[in-house]
Design a protein around this motif. Structure first.
Motif, short mmCIF file in Angstrom:
data_model
loop_
_atom_site.label_atom_id
_atom_site.label_comp_id
_atom_site.label_asym_id
_atom_site.label_seq_id
_atom_site.Cartn_x
_atom_site.Cartn_y
_atom_site.Cartn_z
N ALA B 43 -8.37 -6.75 -18.12
CA ALA B 43 -8.04 -5.40 -17.69
C ALA B 43 -7.26 -5.43 -16.39
O ALA B 43 -7.38 -6.38 -15.61
CB ALA B 43 -9.33 -4.60 -17.50
N PRO B 44 -6.44 -4.42 -16.14
CA PRO B 44 -5.77 -4.33 -14.84
C PRO B 44 -6.79 -4.24 -13.71
O PRO B 44 -7.91 -3.76 -13.89
CB PRO B 44 -4.96 -3.04 -14.96
N LYS B 45 -6.34 -4.70 -12.55
CA LYS B 45 -7.16 -4.69 -11.35
C LYS B 45 -6.37 -4.01 -10.25
O LYS B 45 -5.18 -4.30 -10.05
CB LYS B 45 -7.50 -6.13 -10.95
N SER B 46 -7.02 -3.12 -9.53
CA SER B 46 -6.36 -2.41 -8.43
C SER B 46 -6.12 -3.34 -7.26
O SER B 46 -7.04 -4.05 -6.82
CB SER B 46 -7.23 -1.23 -7.99
N LEU B 47 -4.90 -3.33 -6.72
CA LEU B 47 -4.55 -4.15 -5.55
C LEU B 47 -4.31 -3.28 -4.32
O LEU B 47 -4.83 -3.55 -3.24
CB LEU B 47 -3.28 -4.96 -5.82
N VAL B 48 -3.46 -2.29 -4.48
CA VAL B 48 -2.99 -1.47 -3.36
C VAL B 48 -2.96 -0.01 -3.81
O VAL B 48 -2.62 0.28 -4.96
CB VAL B 48 -1.57 -1.90 -2.93
N ARG B 61 -3.21 -11.79 1.57
CA ARG B 61 -1.83 -12.21 1.32
C ARG B 61 -1.05 -11.14 0.55
O ARG B 61 0.18 -11.19 0.49
CB ARG B 61 -1.77 -13.54 0.57
N PHE B 62 -1.76 -10.19 -0.06
CA PHE B 62 -1.12 -9.07 -0.72
C PHE B 62 -0.91 -7.94 0.28
O PHE B 62 -1.79 -7.63 1.08
CB PHE B 62 -1.97 -8.55 -1.88
N SER B 63 0.26 -7.32 0.22
CA SER B 63 0.51 -6.15 1.03
C SER B 63 1.49 -5.23 0.33
O SER B 63 2.29 -5.66 -0.51
CB SER B 63 1.05 -6.53 2.42
N GLY B 64 1.41 -3.95 0.66
CA GLY B 64 2.30 -2.96 0.09
C GLY B 64 3.00 -2.19 1.19
O GLY B 64 2.44 -2.00 2.28
N SER B 65 4.20 -1.75 0.91
CA SER B 65 4.95 -0.96 1.88
C SER B 65 5.92 -0.04 1.15
O SER B 65 6.07 -0.13 -0.07
CB SER B 65 5.71 -1.86 2.85
N GLY B 66 6.56 0.81 1.93
CA GLY B 66 7.56 1.69 1.35
C GLY B 66 7.32 3.14 1.69
O GLY B 66 6.32 3.50 2.31
N THR B 74 4.25 -7.25 -1.73
CA THR B 74 4.58 -8.57 -1.21
C THR B 74 3.37 -9.48 -1.28
O THR B 74 2.26 -9.06 -0.94
CB THR B 74 5.09 -8.49 0.23
N ILE B 75 3.60 -10.69 -1.75
CA ILE B 75 2.60 -11.75 -1.69
C ILE B 75 3.12 -12.75 -0.67
O ILE B 75 4.19 -13.36 -0.88
CB ILE B 75 2.38 -12.42 -3.06
N SER B 76 2.41 -12.92 0.43
CA SER B 76 2.97 -13.68 1.56
C SER B 76 3.02 -15.18 1.29
O SER B 76 3.94 -15.86 1.75
CB SER B 76 2.16 -13.40 2.83
N SER B 77 2.05 -15.69 0.56
CA SER B 77 2.01 -17.12 0.27
C SER B 77 1.40 -17.27 -1.13
O SER B 77 0.18 -17.19 -1.29
CB SER B 77 1.17 -17.86 1.31
#
Lengths: 122, 107
Positions: B43-48, B61-66, B74-77
């Motif tokens: 199933a999908p999983k909520s990230l942001v 390492r996960f981040s959202g912007s806009g 963005t996944i930083s690494s």
């Protein structure tokens, strides 16, 4: 622990009907809006519809593709969500997920069930 | 209806890479934007949510912007377990709509 468990899927002929269920536990079900989302085999996510909570009169919203054929309902006394699907078409073949709407004000889907598969075929 | 367009549709990157996925809405959605991760058969999983708020338990390492119509995840690494399909979703107005998905593969 929040749990959502769907059931009721299966193989049905075009024009037939099904009632999907979603059993919720681990949170105050009656507080939350609840959604159905579907995913056709190998395809992306498609929002099906939403039921609001009692405080918002259990009102519903639907995607245009299912409006008039699908009905979302809930039974807060049994922590259960339902999707009545009528006049099924082959294009309704999909994995159907129930999902919890996070909190009033954000409306994203913070928990999802594992889905129940509906196959529409003659 | 608000159309959500993700790019790229697929990408391949190496462990440790910085990865960016974009999502463009057909009209302004006022940060009413969520990102989900879906592993095969899961199933999908909520990230942001809210464009930039990390769901509890999601690695930093996960981040959202806009803002406005343009958003990024963005996944930083990049880590091996990040191999998945990612979806954006707008919840500003009905019908709720998802992007078509971005399949991320680890080289």
């Amino acid at each position: 622990e929040v749990q959502l468990v769907e059931s009721g899927g299966g193989l049905v002929q075009p024009g037939g009907s099904l009632r999907l269920s979603c059993a919720a536990s681990g949170f105050t079900f009656s507080d939350h809006y609840m959604d159905w989302v579907r995913q056709a085999p190998g395809k992306g996510l498609e929002w099906v519809g939403r039921t609001r909570n009692k405080a918002n009169s259990y009102t519903t919203e639907y995607a245009a593709s299912v409006k008039g054929r699908f009905t979302i309902s809930r039974d807060d006394s049994k922590n259960s969500l339902f999707l009545q699907i009528n006049s099924l078409k082959t294009e309704d073949t999909a994995l159907y997920y129930c999902a919890r709407v996070a909190t009033i004000g954000t409306y994203h889907l913070d928990y999802w069930g594992q889905g129940t598969l509906v196959i529409v075929s003659s | 209806d608000i159309q959500m367009t993700q790019s790229p549709s697929s990408l391949s990157a190496s462990v440790g890479d910085r990865v960016t996925i974009t999502c463009r809405a057909s009209q302004g959605i006022n940060n009413n934007l969520a990102w989900y991760q879906q592993n095969p058969g899961k199933a999908p999983k909520s990230l942001v949510y809210g464009a930039s708020n990390l769901q509890s338990g999601v690695p930093s390492r996960f981040s959202g912007s806009g803002s406005g119509t343009d958003y990024t995840l963005t996944i930083s690494s990049l880590q091996p377990e990040d191999s998945a399909t990612y979806y954006c979703q707008q919840y500003k107005s009905y019908p709720v709509t998802f992007g078509q998905g971005t399949r991320l593969e680890i080289k």
